[in-house]
Design a protein around this motif. Structure first.
Motif, PDB file in Angstrom:
ATOM      1  N   LEU A  67     -17.487   5.174  22.206  1.00 42.45           N
ATOM      2  CA  LEU A  67     -18.256   4.087  22.341  1.00 42.45           C
ATOM      3  C   LEU A  67     -18.529   3.942  24.144  1.00 42.45           C
ATOM      4  CD1 LEU A  67     -16.480   1.615  20.115  1.00 42.45           C
ATOM      5  CD2 LEU A  67     -18.813   2.410  19.673  1.00 42.45           C
ATOM      6  N   VAL A  82     -21.106  -3.506  16.007  1.00 38.61           N
ATOM      7  CA  VAL A  82     -20.385  -2.663  15.305  1.00 38.61           C
ATOM      8  C   VAL A  82     -20.069  -3.225  13.954  1.00 38.61           C
ATOM      9  CG1 VAL A  82     -18.929  -0.579  15.293  1.00 38.61           C
ATOM     10  CG2 VAL A  82     -19.942  -1.466  17.282  1.00 38.61           C
ATOM     11  N   VAL A  84     -17.621  -2.769  11.090  1.00 41.81           N
ATOM     12  CA  VAL A  84     -16.233  -2.430  11.017  1.00 41.81           C
ATOM     13  C   VAL A  84     -15.470  -2.547   9.502  1.00 41.81           C
ATOM     14  CG1 VAL A  84     -13.783  -2.242  11.911  1.00 41.81           C
ATOM     15  CG2 VAL A  84     -15.829  -2.323  13.388  1.00 41.81           C
ATOM     16  N   VAL A  96     -13.758  -1.435  19.696  1.00 41.15           N
ATOM     17  CA  VAL A  96     -15.168  -2.232  19.825  1.00 41.15           C
ATOM     18  C   VAL A  96     -15.070  -3.072  20.855  1.00 41.15           C
ATOM     19  CG1 VAL A  96     -16.865  -3.279  18.421  1.00 41.15           C
ATOM     20  CG2 VAL A  96     -15.621  -1.323  17.558  1.00 41.15           C
ATOM     21  N   LEU A 101     -18.308  -4.692  22.919  1.00 41.50           N
ATOM     22  CA  LEU A 101     -19.250  -4.598  21.862  1.00 41.50           C
ATOM     23  C   LEU A 101     -18.689  -5.630  20.871  1.00 41.50           C
ATOM     24  CD1 LEU A 101     -19.712  -0.801  21.717  1.00 41.50           C
ATOM     25  CD2 LEU A 101     -21.466  -2.441  22.501  1.00 41.50           C
ATOM     26  N   VAL A 103     -17.636  -7.029  17.213  1.00 43.08           N
ATOM     27  CA  VAL A 103     -16.973  -6.787  15.953  1.00 43.08           C
ATOM     28  C   VAL A 103     -17.680  -7.520  14.720  1.00 43.08           C
ATOM     29  CG1 VAL A 103     -14.906  -6.560  14.619  1.00 43.08           C
ATOM     30  CG2 VAL A 103     -14.886  -5.807  16.742  1.00 43.08           C
TER      31      VAL A 103
END
Length: 377
Positions: A67, A82, A84, A96, A101, A103
C-alpha cells in the motif's frame, strides 16, 4: 492431548537439513540481504508464477509495503478507501489504517468464508480504490469475479495470501491474481519460518523496486535514501530454512487435504462443514473450520476429550476497541461467523487415529445436542 498444531514435530522433520544450512549461513558471514534471501525470493516467485518476490519482516509489513508503494507511485492517495472482508484477521485492516487509508468492511459468503462478490459490488463508493481479497483459512477468494469487478470499476485488486501458500484456482496460484500479494511466513502458516517473516509477490517491476526501497530505509543504494523507508527484511537464516520447506509445500498441502477429506466423510452433518474444493481448485487448508450454534460447548467437550481447538476469530474487527469508530456497523454474516466458527486440528503428521478421535468427539457432541446444526438466515 491432540494439539491444535504441533510445530515441534513439523519442523523436526527437517532437522538435518536445517543444521546443514545453519552451518552454511554461519560460515558465510552474511546474514542480511545475501544469497539465501535472493534464492528464496527467486524460488518463491517461480513457485507462485510471478516475476518478482520480495522477502520482508512479516505478513503485516508485506501488506503495508504494498500500500505504501502504491501511495509513493501515485496510484493511491491518502484517505482512499480499501474494501476489506469483515471476518478477516485484524492485520488486513491494520495495514490499511497504517497507510492513512480508509477501511471499508464487506460481508463474506457464508459457504466459503471469503469476500462475497455481490457485497463487494454493493460496497463500492466514490472513494473506493482497492479490493483487498483475503484467501481466508487457505481457500482462495472468487478471484475471477473480483477481478471482473475491479476491472469494470477501475479498482486495484490486491491479495492478502497470508494463509494460502500453494492454493490455486486452475493453473494460477495465490499471489499471481492481483497487482500484488502479501504472504505471512509466521511459523504456523502452511509455509512457515522459524520466526517472523513475510514476502510480497507481483509482476509489476516498478512496484517491486519501490517495495525493495521502502523495506530497506528507502535506500536502493547504500547511504542514498530516495524515500522515507523503514526496516523490514527477511534474514538469511530464515530464508535458508524457507527454501527447504518450500520444496515440501505441495506434499504438506496434500496431507492437509487428505485430512480435510477424512473430516468431511466422517463428521456429523449437524455441524456445518467447510466445502471441499471444486475440480481444478487447490485449498491450502491452513485451517479446517466447522460451525455450530453451540460452538463454545463444542469446544469444551472437545477439550475434555483431549482435543485442542482454536477460534478464528472470536471478535470481529468492527467490535474491536482499535476500530471503535466502526462500532455502529452492522455485519450480520461476519458476526454470525465469529459466534459459530471452531478450528479443528489439521497438519501434516496428524495420524488417521488422531483424526478419527477428533471426529468421534465431535459426533458424540452432535448426538447429544440435537439442535447443534447451523441455521442459515
Amino acid at each position: 492431548m491432540i494439539p491444535f498444531l504441533n510445530l515441534q514435530a513439523l519442523n523436526q522433520r527437517f532437522e538435518d537439513e536445517f543444521q546443514e544450512v545453519l552451518r552454511r549461513v554461519l560460515s558465510s558471514g552474511w546474514y542480511i540481504h545475501g544469497e539465501e534471501c535472493g534464492a528464496f525470493e527467486a524460488e518463491f516467485a517461480a513457485y507462485c508464477g510471478v516475476q518478482h518476490a520480495v522477502g520482508v519482516g512479516n505478513g503485516l509489513d508485506a501488506l503495508v509495503l504494498i500500500l505504501r508503494a502504491l501511495l509513493e507511485t501515485g496510484r493511491l492517495q491518502p484517505d482512499d478507501e480499501v474494501l476489506v472482508p469483515g471476518n478477516t484477521f485484524i492485520a488486513s485492516a491494520l495495514a490499511v489504517s497504517a497507510c492513512g487509508l480508509r477501511v471499508r468492511l464487506v460481508e463474506p459468503e457464508l459457504s466459503r468464508f471469503n469476500l462475497d462478490p455481490q457485497a463487494v459490488e454493493a460496497a463500492i463508493g466514490e472513494r473506493t480504490r482497492v479490493i483487498l481479497a483475503v484467501h481466508l483459512y487457505g481457500r482462495m477468494a472468487d478471484m475471477p469475479a473480483l477481478a471482473e469487478i475491479a476491472q469494470r470499476h477501475g479498482l486495484l485488486l490486491l491479495e492478502d495470501a497470508a494463509q494460502a501458500h500453494g492454493a490455486r484456482l486452475g493453473a494460477r496460484r495465490a499471489g499471481a491474481w492481483g497487482l500484488a500479494a502479501g504472504f505471512s511466513l509466521f511459523p504456523g502458516k502452511p509455509l512457515g519460518a522459524l520466526g517472523d517473516g513475510g514476502v510480497v509477490t507481483t509482476d509489476n517491476a516498478e512496484l517491486a523496486a519501490v517495495i525493495r526501497s521502502l523495506q530497506n530505509y528507502g535506500s536502493p543504494i547504500k547511504y542514498q535514501h530516495e524515500r522515507k523507508g523503514g526496516n523490514s527484511r527477511l534474514d538469511e537464516l530464515q530464508a535458508a530454512f524457507l527454501r527447504i520447506k518450500l520444496r515440501y509445500l505441495d506434499a504438506d498441502n496434500q496431507a492437509r487435504h487428505d485430512i480435510a477429506r477424512r473430516y468431511a466423510k466422517g463428521l456429523d452433518r449437524r455441524l456445518s462443514l467447510p466445502e471441499l474444493p471444486t475440480e481444478g481448485e487447490v485449498h491450502a487448508w491452513h485451517l479446517y473450520v466447522v460451525r455450530s450454534e453451540h460452538r463454545d460447548a463444542l469446544q469444551q467437550r472437545l477439550l475434555k476429550a483431549g482435543v485442542q481447538t482454536l477460534i478464528h476469530y472470536p471478535t470481529p474487527i468492527h467490535r474491536q476497541a482499535a476500530y471503535r469508530e466502526l462500532g455502529g456497523l452492522s455485519l450480520p454474516a461476519t458476526e454470525r461467523l465469529s459466534e459459530q466458527v471452531l478450528s479443528l486440528p489439521i497438519y501434516p503428521g496428524l495420524s488417521a487415529q488422531q483424526v478419527d478421535h477428533v471426529i468421534d468427539a465431535c459426533n458424540d457432541f452432535a448426538a447429544i445436542e440435537p439442535n447443534s446444526s447451523v441455521r442459515e438466515h
